[in-house]
Design a protein around this motif. Sequence first.
Motif, mmCIF file in Angstrom:
data_model
loop_
_atom_site.group_PDB
_atom_site.id
_atom_site.type_symbol
_atom_site.label_atom_id
_atom_site.label_comp_id
_atom_site.label_asym_id
_atom_site.label_seq_id
_atom_site.Cartn_x
_atom_site.Cartn_y
_atom_site.Cartn_z
ATOM 1 N N GLU A 164 -121.055 40.953 -5.255
ATOM 2 C CA GLU A 164 -121.298 40.998 -6.694
ATOM 3 C C GLU A 164 -122.785 41.130 -7.001
ATOM 4 O OE1 GLU A 164 -119.648 37.612 -8.627
ATOM 5 O OE2 GLU A 164 -117.556 38.121 -8.141
ATOM 6 N N GLY A 180 -116.063 39.085 -19.647
ATOM 7 C CA GLY A 180 -115.910 40.105 -18.602
ATOM 8 C C GLY A 180 -116.458 41.450 -19.035
ATOM 9 N N ASP A 205 -117.681 44.003 -14.665
ATOM 10 C CA ASP A 205 -117.172 43.486 -13.399
ATOM 11 C C ASP A 205 -118.379 43.445 -12.464
ATOM 12 O OD1 ASP A 205 -116.041 42.925 -10.964
ATOM 13 O OD2 ASP A 205 -114.393 44.364 -11.172
ATOM 14 N N LYS A 259 -116.325 46.797 -19.600
ATOM 15 C CA LYS A 259 -114.927 46.350 -19.578
ATOM 16 C C LYS A 259 -114.495 45.697 -20.882
ATOM 17 C CE LYS A 259 -114.615 47.339 -15.130
ATOM 18 N NZ LYS A 259 -113.753 48.419 -14.611
#
Length: 248
Positions: A47, A88, A91, A161
């Motif tokens: 990430e 969110g 991502d 997102k």
Amino acid sequence: MKVRPITIKIGTVTTAEGSSTVRVGHTTVMCGIKAEIATPALRNPDEGFIVPNVELYPCSSPKIKMGPPGEKAMGTSQFLKNVLHSSGVLDLKDLCIVPNKLAWCLYCDVACINYDGNLYDAALTAIMAALQNVRLPVVSYDAENDKTSVASERTLPLMIKAKPVSSTFTIYSDGIQLMDPTAEDESQGSGEVVVVLLENGSLCTTHKPGGQLILPNILDDFVKLAKKRVKVVNNLIDRVLTERMDTS
């Protein structure tokens, strides 16, 4: 409830990967997003990072003093961090270039250059507009030679997102509330509530930094009013993005 006019401009900081300037009434904020290649955290090796930070310049208001970040700046920074992660918006795996090796870190710096209340809404709108303006260069990694190459001439947008929008309400009494408060409204109120909704109108989160308790029926009314603001803000961002694409 009446709200102040909103204006949005994007691409206003040419040295940033993405940027915007937002005015809510007289409150004016600028957001510049700088992207740096970093090493992923051991806990989340696949990430990247998104790091919001808010500054209120002393010239923005007589109430803002020189020195380290004050309570409002730190509280707004934490609010933005909570919203970006809980909704969110990105991502974080999309920001990973090579697991355990390379990832994008997006520094989202929000500067308030004129403060007249409702920093939460202005700051979140500025970050969301700037994120949709970001273009990241294509990065390739040669594992055999441990070499990283950045193709600055080839850029890609972020994969957004979610598109959260906040609506701030100042409380005076159980029967009197005000949406989009000015600095004077904030000083006279007994508390405030921030309602954050996603683009489909669903509730993302609420934020209440102290003050009196809010009755459930009043909160329901706030959500109904906030739903109208979601469409207005997101439509405005979409419009300025389209206009910029048409002129580029």
